[in-house]
Scaffold this motif. Structure first.
Motif, PDB file in Angstrom:
ATOM      1  N   GLY A 253       0.836  -1.205   0.000  1.00 46.32           N
ATOM      2  CA  GLY A 253       0.000   0.000   0.000  1.00 46.32           C
ATOM      3  C   GLY A 253       0.867   1.250   0.000  1.00 46.32           C
ATOM      4  N   THR A 254       1.909   1.243   0.820  1.00 49.26           N
ATOM      5  CA  THR A 254       2.788   2.419   0.907  1.00 49.26           C
ATOM      6  C   THR A 254       3.534   2.629  -0.418  1.00 49.26           C
ATOM      7  OG1 THR A 254       3.010   2.020   3.257  1.00 49.26           O
ATOM      8  CG2 THR A 254       4.670   3.445   2.256  1.00 49.26           C
ATOM      9  N   ALA A 255       4.053   1.541  -0.995  1.00 47.77           N
ATOM     10  CA  ALA A 255       4.771   1.658  -2.280  1.00 47.77           C
ATOM     11  C   ALA A 255       3.824   2.208  -3.348  1.00 47.77           C
ATOM     12  CB  ALA A 255       5.302   0.295  -2.708  1.00 47.77           C
ATOM     13  N   THR A 256       2.575   1.762  -3.327  1.00 46.19           N
ATOM     14  CA  THR A 256       1.590   2.225  -4.315  1.00 46.19           C
ATOM     15  C   THR A 256       1.394   3.737  -4.186  1.00 46.19           C
ATOM     16  OG1 THR A 256       0.491   0.092  -4.075  1.00 46.19           O
ATOM     17  CG2 THR A 256      -0.767   1.840  -5.170  1.00 46.19           C
ATOM     18  N   ALA A 257       1.263   4.199  -2.937  1.00 45.96           N
ATOM     19  CA  ALA A 257       1.064   5.640  -2.717  1.00 45.96           C
ATOM     20  C   ALA A 257       2.288   6.419  -3.203  1.00 45.96           C
ATOM     21  CB  ALA A 257       0.810   5.904  -1.236  1.00 45.96           C
ATOM     22  N   GLN A 258       3.482   5.864  -2.998  1.00 43.64           N
ATOM     23  CA  GLN A 258       4.701   6.572  -3.435  1.00 43.64           C
ATOM     24  C   GLN A 258       4.760   6.672  -4.964  1.00 43.64           C
ATOM     25  OE1 GLN A 258       7.585   4.266  -1.253  1.00 43.64           O
ATOM     26  NE2 GLN A 258       7.328   5.508   0.603  1.00 43.64           N
ATOM     27  N   VAL A 259       4.354   5.594  -5.629  1.00 44.20           N
ATOM     28  CA  VAL A 259       4.339   5.643  -7.097  1.00 44.20           C
ATOM     29  C   VAL A 259       3.292   6.656  -7.562  1.00 44.20           C
ATOM     30  CG1 VAL A 259       3.778   4.307  -9.175  1.00 44.20           C
ATOM     31  CG2 VAL A 259       5.310   3.347  -7.454  1.00 44.20           C
ATOM     32  N   HIS A 260       2.136   6.662  -6.935  1.00 44.00           N
ATOM     33  CA  HIS A 260       1.106   7.655  -7.300  1.00 44.00           C
ATOM     34  C   HIS A 260       1.649   9.078  -7.112  1.00 44.00           C
ATOM     35  CE1 HIS A 260      -2.566   4.749  -6.912  1.00 44.00           C
ATOM     36  NE2 HIS A 260      -1.985   4.675  -8.093  1.00 44.00           N
ATOM     37  N   ARG A 261       2.371   9.291  -6.021  1.00 42.13           N
ATOM     38  CA  ARG A 261       2.927  10.632  -5.778  1.00 42.13           C
ATOM     39  C   ARG A 261       3.899  11.012  -6.908  1.00 42.13           C
ATOM     40  NH1 ARG A 261       7.134  10.098  -1.544  1.00 42.13           N
ATOM     41  NH2 ARG A 261       8.131   9.346  -3.439  1.00 42.13           N
ATOM     42  N   ASP A 262       4.781  10.069  -7.282  1.00 43.57           N
ATOM     43  CA  ASP A 262       5.748  10.364  -8.350  1.00 43.57           C
ATOM     44  C   ASP A 262       5.034  10.625  -9.681  1.00 43.57           C
ATOM     45  OD1 ASP A 262       7.857  10.166  -6.638  1.00 43.57           O
ATOM     46  OD2 ASP A 262       8.375   8.089  -7.164  1.00 43.57           O
ATOM     47  N   LEU A 263       3.976   9.859  -9.944  1.00 46.76           N
ATOM     48  CA  LEU A 263       3.246  10.072 -11.202  1.00 46.76           C
ATOM     49  C   LEU A 263       2.543  11.427 -11.188  1.00 46.76           C
ATOM     50  CD1 LEU A 263       1.698   6.525 -11.880  1.00 46.76           C
ATOM     51  CD2 LEU A 263       3.617   7.611 -13.065  1.00 46.76           C
ATOM     52  N   ALA A 264       2.026  11.791 -10.020  1.00 44.11           N
ATOM     53  CA  ALA A 264       1.354  13.097  -9.903  1.00 44.11           C
ATOM     54  C   ALA A 264       2.359  14.209 -10.168  1.00 44.11           C
ATOM     55  CB  ALA A 264       0.732  13.241  -8.518  1.00 44.11           C
ATOM     56  N   TYR A 420      -1.431   2.498   2.369  1.00 47.40           N
ATOM     57  CA  TYR A 420      -1.634   3.491   1.307  1.00 47.40           C
ATOM     58  C   TYR A 420      -1.819   4.882   1.916  1.00 47.40           C
ATOM     59  CZ  TYR A 420      -3.412   5.622  -2.955  1.00 47.40           C
ATOM     60  OH  TYR A 420      -3.576   6.437  -4.047  1.00 47.40           O
ATOM     61  N   ALA A 421      -2.633   4.971   2.969  1.00 46.39           N
ATOM     62  CA  ALA A 421      -2.863   6.273   3.611  1.00 46.39           C
ATOM     63  C   ALA A 421      -1.574   6.757   4.279  1.00 46.39           C
ATOM     64  CB  ALA A 421      -4.002   6.171   4.611  1.00 46.39           C
ATOM     65  N   LEU A 422      -0.840   5.821   4.914  1.00 47.32           N
ATOM     66  CA  LEU A 422       0.432   6.194   5.559  1.00 47.32           C
ATOM     67  C   LEU A 422       1.430   6.729   4.521  1.00 47.32           C
ATOM     68  CD1 LEU A 422       1.102   3.262   8.075  1.00 47.32           C
ATOM     69  CD2 LEU A 422       0.733   5.688   8.629  1.00 47.32           C
ATOM     70  N   GLY A 423       1.371   6.174   3.323  1.00 49.47           N
ATOM     71  CA  GLY A 423       2.285   6.594   2.247  1.00 49.47           C
ATOM     72  C   GLY A 423       1.869   7.915   1.615  1.00 49.47           C
ATOM     73  N   GLY A 424       0.774   8.503   2.074  1.00 52.45           N
ATOM     74  CA  GLY A 424       0.383   9.828   1.582  1.00 52.45           C
ATOM     75  C   GLY A 424      -0.716   9.803   0.534  1.00 52.45           C
ATOM     76  N   GLY A 425      -1.281   8.611   0.238  1.00 56.17           N
ATOM     77  CA  GLY A 425      -2.385   8.541  -0.740  1.00 56.17           C
ATOM     78  C   GLY A 425      -3.687   8.981  -0.092  1.00 56.17           C
TER      79      GLY A 425
END
Ligand SMILES: Nc1ncnc2c1ncn2[C@@H]1O[C@H](COP(=O)(O)OP(=O)(O)O)[C@@H](O)[C@H]1O
Ligand SMILES: O=P(O)(O)O[C@H]1O[C@H](CO)[C@@H](O[C@H]2O[C@H](CO)[C@@H](O)[C@H](O)[C@H]2O)[C@H](O)[C@H]1O
Length: 470
Positions: A253-264, A420-425
């Motif tokens: 979940g955290t890795a997913t949020a980090q990738v979303h952040r980079d894509l954003a 995911y939420a912890l990762g900033g999503g």
């Protein structure tokens, strides 16, 4: 002498539907036309003259009025060694035409061309700045269940040969390039790619990445964990049974949020008005109607699914959209020494290129992964479907396993969303209506996907619907 194109086209009509990657299964092929043929064989120093030939080929396949372009590597030999017999497409006029992805003697040219940044009109090969490429490795076709064909060179590189070719940069390459520039650790290192001119456009035809030799894919890890839970004492809760997956689910979940952040950061974020949600809901209804027409078993859930879409349409708030993965599931993530790595940013194979590239809410990916947890939890129940109507103890066992499946899916769902939420999503708990609609839309897609591609799996997404539509 090489057979004429029209003999090859004729042979391909029978050969294409037997290929795992062929997207048009179940619909009769009304025509195959060779659109381009590019000689690629550049014999390596020291190899014998008159050796096998390699022709990079694009074919246009007509079905039900649709025309799709597929990429092939055709090999030509006067004598076909036994080890390549299974790859034969046609034998004519003393020449064997075969699927050259299975011939390492020929595929080696791909590595050499990427290393040399070769131009072989209309193809061009590119190396990522700073990458050095070892060219003496031989390839094997990956045994993974895929929509494309991947060649693993030594234990070092994986070349993904895209099968269905559409004009434009393939989103898999586009997003991998952006994430490489962002320095993301959550993708395999990108080494190069191949593209070609297609009309006025350029189309990506292949991508060369680091092969993660020691990685295990998420599906394998998750289903091992499910198996462990099924085999454990029913009184032992999931967190104490062997092979618990929740820690991995949270990190994923955290890795997913980090990738979303980079894509954003790479592609930007757009705020869209509530009207956009109404349009999204309307598209979901269209997907549902089309799926019900294909798979009648879906109809009994249609009303409940539409009610969830209505709730989405009634949401009165703007939302933020961005580039996302688009076809996110456990088979698209690898557990490596450096943590979770994401693969295959191509989007869902059945969607149009425009749909695949359209910005979307990141919770769509979260929904995809949550669906995958449902799949992992339930697919082993297949062997336990019969006993439900059998003797009472078997039916008791089936109910017990259903309960275990629910426990596993819920536990890992919670862990993934927390990570995911912890990762900033965006917190999935704070967007329940949106998330539920995305999960249902994905379930509908899956019902159709399984009916078309793997009918023996159809019971898996269908079996999740009673819970999801409650
Ligand atoms: N870089 C890699 N290292 C190791 N295995 C990989 C790598 N890329 C892909 N794979 C394996 O190949 C499978 C299919 O890759 P994927 O990119 O999803 O192909 P497709 O789009 O054709 O389905 C993955 O599930 C994974 O098992
Ligand atoms: O990996 P692809 O891009 O080819 O994606 C397609 O095939 C997937 C199956 O290989 C399919 O995924 C579905 O099955 C998975 C288990 O095999 C499960 O984990 C996923 O949740 C489920 O959606 C995917 O939907 C399809 O687009």
């Amino acid at each position: 002498m090489r057979p004429p194109d029209r003999s090859i086209e004729q042979a391909l009509i029978g050969w294409l539907p037997r290929q795992r990657w062929f997207a048009g299964k179940g619909r009769p092929i009304t025509g195959v036309r060779i659109v381009t043929g590019t000689e690629l064989t550049a014999p390596a120093a020291g190899s014998a003259a008159g050796g096998p030939g390699l022709r990079h080929t694009l074919v246009e396949v007509s079905q039900d009025g649709d025309r799709d372009i597929y990429q092939l590597l055709l090999g030509f030999r006067d004598h076909l060694p036994d080890r390549l017999r299974y790859a034969e497409i046609l034998a004519s006029d003393g020449t064997h035409v075969y699927d050259a992805v299975h011939d390492p003697e020929l595929t080696a040219v791909l590595l050499r061309n990427i290393a040399a940044q070769a131009e072989v009109h209309p193809l061009s090969f590119h190396r990522v700045p700073g990458a050095t490429i070892e060219t003496e490795l031989t390839s094997l076709v990956s045994s993974a269940e895929q929509s494309n064909t991947s060649l693993v060179f030594g234990e070092t590189y994986i070349y993904k040969m895209f099968r269905r070719i559409t004009p434009g940069v393939n989103p898999d390459l586009e997003l991998n390039l952006a994430l490489t520039r962002a320095g993301s650790v959550h993708i395999p290192r990108l080494h190069g790619w191949a593209e070609m001119r297609l009309g006025d456009d350029v189309a990506t035809v292949g991508m060369l990445s680091e092969f993660l030799r020691t990685a295990t894919d998420g599906w394998q890890l998750a289903t091992t964990s499910v198996r462990d839970l099924y085999a454990s004492d029913p009184l032992v809760p999931a967190e104490q049974a062997g092979g618990d997956f929740a820690g991995e689910a949270e990190r994923l979940g955290t890795a997913t949020a980090q990738v979303h952040r980079d894509l954003a950061e790479a592609f930007g974020v757009r705020r869209v008005p509530p009207q956009a949600l109404r349009e999204t809901a309307a598209r979901m209804v269209e997907h549902l109607d089309a799926a019900c027409a294909d798979v009648p078993e879906l109809a009994e859930y249609a009303e409940a699914i539409k009610a969830a879409y209505r709730e989405l349409a009634e949401l009165q708030r703007p939302v933020s959209v961005q580039r996302i993965h688009g076809d996110y599931h456990l088979g698209q993530v690898l557990r490596t020494e450096r943590g979770w790595v994401l693969l295959d940013f191509e989007g869902e194979p059945a969607r149009t290129p425009a749909e695949r590239q359209a910005p979307a809410h990141p919770l769509r990916d979260v929904a995809g992964m949550l669906r995958s947890f449902e799949y992992a939890a339930r697919f082993l129940l297949a062997g336990h479907r019969e006993p439900v109507s059998g003797p009472r103890e078997d039916s008791g066992q089936a109910m017990l396993l259903e309960g275990r499946a629910r426990e596993w899916a819920d536990r890992n769902r919670t862990a993934f969303c927390r990570g995911y939420a912890l990762g900033g999503g965006p917190d999935p708990d704070a967007h329940r209506v949106l998330l539920r609609a995305f999960e249902l839309d994905k379930a509908v897609y899956e019902v159709r996907y399984e009916a078309r591609n793997r009918p023996s799996w159809l019971h898996v997404p269908l079996g999740t619907l009673p819970h999801l539509t409650r």
